[in-house]
Design a protein around this motif. Sequence first.
Motif, PDB file in Angstrom:
ATOM      1  N   MET A   1       0.924 -11.146  -0.969  1.00  0.00           N
ATOM      2  CA  MET A   1       1.986 -10.143  -0.931  1.00  0.00           C
ATOM      3  C   MET A   1       3.356 -10.799  -0.962  1.00  0.00           C
ATOM      4  O   MET A   1       4.281 -10.305  -1.625  1.00  0.00           O
ATOM      5  CB  MET A   1       1.836  -9.292   0.331  1.00  0.00           C
ATOM      6  CG  MET A   1       2.637  -8.009   0.301  1.00  0.00           C
ATOM      7  SD  MET A   1       2.001  -6.853  -0.938  1.00  0.00           S
ATOM      8  CE  MET A   1       3.514  -6.249  -1.679  1.00  0.00           C
TER       9      MET A   1
ATOM     10  N   THR B   1       3.972 -11.854  -4.422  1.00  0.00           N
ATOM     11  CA  THR B   1       4.221 -10.669  -5.235  1.00  0.00           C
ATOM     12  C   THR B   1       5.649 -10.177  -5.069  1.00  0.00           C
ATOM     13  O   THR B   1       6.350  -9.892  -6.054  1.00  0.00           O
ATOM     14  CB  THR B   1       3.236  -9.550  -4.851  1.00  0.00           C
ATOM     15  OG1 THR B   1       1.896  -9.972  -5.122  1.00  0.00           O
ATOM     16  CG2 THR B   1       3.527  -8.279  -5.615  1.00  0.00           C
TER      17      THR B   1
ATOM     18  N   ALA C   1       8.266 -10.323  -8.020  1.00  0.00           N
ATOM     19  CA  ALA C   1       8.515  -9.004  -8.607  1.00  0.00           C
ATOM     20  C   ALA C   1       9.950  -8.552  -8.408  1.00  0.00           C
ATOM     21  O   ALA C   1      10.588  -8.044  -9.347  1.00  0.00           O
ATOM     22  CB  ALA C   1       7.549  -7.988  -8.000  1.00  0.00           C
TER      23      ALA C   1
ATOM     24  N   ASN D   1      -8.371  -9.947 -12.306  1.00  0.00           N
ATOM     25  CA  ASN D   1      -8.216 -10.935 -11.239  1.00  0.00           C
ATOM     26  C   ASN D   1      -9.266 -12.036 -11.301  1.00  0.00           C
ATOM     27  O   ASN D   1      -8.960 -13.219 -11.141  1.00  0.00           O
ATOM     28  CB  ASN D   1      -8.288 -10.238  -9.874  1.00  0.00           C
ATOM     29  CG  ASN D   1      -7.027  -9.470  -9.551  1.00  0.00           C
ATOM     30  OD1 ASN D   1      -5.963  -9.795 -10.051  1.00  0.00           O
ATOM     31  ND2 ASN D   1      -7.142  -8.452  -8.735  1.00  0.00           N
TER      32      ASN D   1
ATOM     33  N   ALA E   1      -1.967 -12.076  -6.795  1.00  0.00           N
ATOM     34  CA  ALA E   1      -0.564 -11.675  -6.908  1.00  0.00           C
ATOM     35  C   ALA E   1      -0.139 -11.400  -8.343  1.00  0.00           C
ATOM     36  O   ALA E   1       0.836 -10.667  -8.556  1.00  0.00           O
ATOM     37  CB  ALA E   1       0.337 -12.759  -6.313  1.00  0.00           C
ATOM     38  N   CYS E   2      -0.833 -11.954  -9.308  1.00  0.00           N
ATOM     39  CA  CYS E   2      -0.383 -11.845 -10.697  1.00  0.00           C
ATOM     40  C   CYS E   2      -0.289 -10.387 -11.145  1.00  0.00           C
ATOM     41  O   CYS E   2       0.764  -9.927 -11.610  1.00  0.00           O
ATOM     42  CB  CYS E   2      -1.331 -12.620 -11.607  1.00  0.00           C
ATOM     43  SG  CYS E   2      -0.858 -12.574 -13.350  1.00  0.00           S
TER      44      CYS E   2
ATOM     45  N   GLN F   1      -0.424  -7.658  -9.253  1.00  0.00           N
ATOM     46  CA  GLN F   1       0.436  -6.877  -8.366  1.00  0.00           C
ATOM     47  C   GLN F   1       1.916  -7.125  -8.670  1.00  0.00           C
ATOM     48  O   GLN F   1       2.732  -6.190  -8.624  1.00  0.00           O
ATOM     49  CB  GLN F   1       0.139  -7.240  -6.903  1.00  0.00           C
ATOM     50  CG  GLN F   1      -1.315  -7.098  -6.502  1.00  0.00           C
ATOM     51  CD  GLN F   1      -1.852  -5.695  -6.700  1.00  0.00           C
ATOM     52  OE1 GLN F   1      -1.105  -4.722  -6.623  1.00  0.00           O
ATOM     53  NE2 GLN F   1      -3.138  -5.581  -6.977  1.00  0.00           N
ATOM     54  N   ALA F   2       2.275  -8.364  -8.976  1.00  0.00           N
ATOM     55  CA  ALA F   2       3.670  -8.675  -9.307  1.00  0.00           C
ATOM     56  C   ALA F   2       4.088  -7.992 -10.601  1.00  0.00           C
ATOM     57  O   ALA F   2       5.233  -7.526 -10.724  1.00  0.00           O
ATOM     58  CB  ALA F   2       3.855 -10.188  -9.412  1.00  0.00           C
TER      59      ALA F   2
ATOM     60  N   GLN G   1      -0.009  -1.683  -2.470  1.00  0.00           N
ATOM     61  CA  GLN G   1      -0.486  -3.003  -2.876  1.00  0.00           C
ATOM     62  C   GLN G   1      -1.017  -3.802  -1.689  1.00  0.00           C
ATOM     63  O   GLN G   1      -2.032  -4.494  -1.803  1.00  0.00           O
ATOM     64  CB  GLN G   1       0.644  -3.763  -3.576  1.00  0.00           C
ATOM     65  CG  GLN G   1       0.958  -3.241  -4.957  1.00  0.00           C
ATOM     66  CD  GLN G   1       2.056  -4.033  -5.635  1.00  0.00           C
ATOM     67  OE1 GLN G   1       2.992  -4.493  -5.002  1.00  0.00           O
ATOM     68  NE2 GLN G   1       1.944  -4.193  -6.939  1.00  0.00           N
TER      69      GLN G   1
END
Length: 322
Positions: free
Chosen positions: A108, A111, A115, A146, A195-196, A198-199, A252
């Motif tokens: 997180m 992210t 982001a 993922n 994170a990829c 989600q970002a 998220q």
Amino acid sequence: MGALALLLRRLASLSLTLLVASALVFAALEWLPGNAAEVMLGESATPEAVTALTQKLGLDQPAATRYVQWVSGLLQGQPGISLSYDEPTFALLAERMQVTGPLALMAMVLTVIVALSLGVYAAARHGRLGDVAVMSAGQVGLALPNFWLAILLILLFAVKLQWVGAGGFPGWSEDDGGGLMAGLKALLLPALALACVQAAILARVTRSAVLEVMREDFVRTARAKGLSRRAVMWRHVLRNAMVPVLTVMGLQMANLLTGTIVVENVFVLPGVGRLVFQAISNRDLVLVRDVVMALVALVVLINFVVELLYLWLDPRLKRGRS
């Protein structure tokens, strides 16, 4: 009084949500085809073993009675006993959360940093090359599964470059050969894999929210007073754009806590995701039920905290609702 009444309403809503969720979780496992004891023991189980497990689980009692006993036990801190591990389910969950919790938090943090930076950068350069590049990269990030990204990261950083191990977790204690740095190093690649995507999602939401706020009158007023573009962006625009961004961040974080099953199995991490996978494989319905309910409670709690953050970021919500 308005804020207190709002808080009490939210707490009541949280309690009702948990009650409904507990009923759904219990019913979902209750309605599995066949006898639950037979499902746990398998087709080769003897009738005597099935009868003994049926009595141990209380399956000879009415469903309503077992539901009340289960919820009462959870409220009193007395969860069920895992059939495959012969330990209290919450003890197993607490042990595995020592891996899943830091993993979700690390993912997180990555992210949010990536982001917010990319989203604000793209909004500040709306329609220009930087904006197009960020949005294109975000589109690629959305398309990457993922587990596939996890495998690529293992091949690059663990197999070819040999910077980190391919999997496993050394533990947080130095006495066991691990330690803080060793643990964080083992969680870095899984956190990147999580994170990829989600970002990519959060960057697009941030860009849209920032662009909407930048059209407001108070932004033009701040610029007219002589504030630099950077100061206006970070002091005024971003805070006012955080309400929709916080909504996605809350979802998220909940998704990272509950959706690590595949990534934890790819990296052979002893976390909650792997615990759930093993419980399903072992037909340990007691463990599955308690862990799923605990994860539901975590998700509801995260949403409650996000709503409190709404009121802190935008006091107009509190005044309007009160």
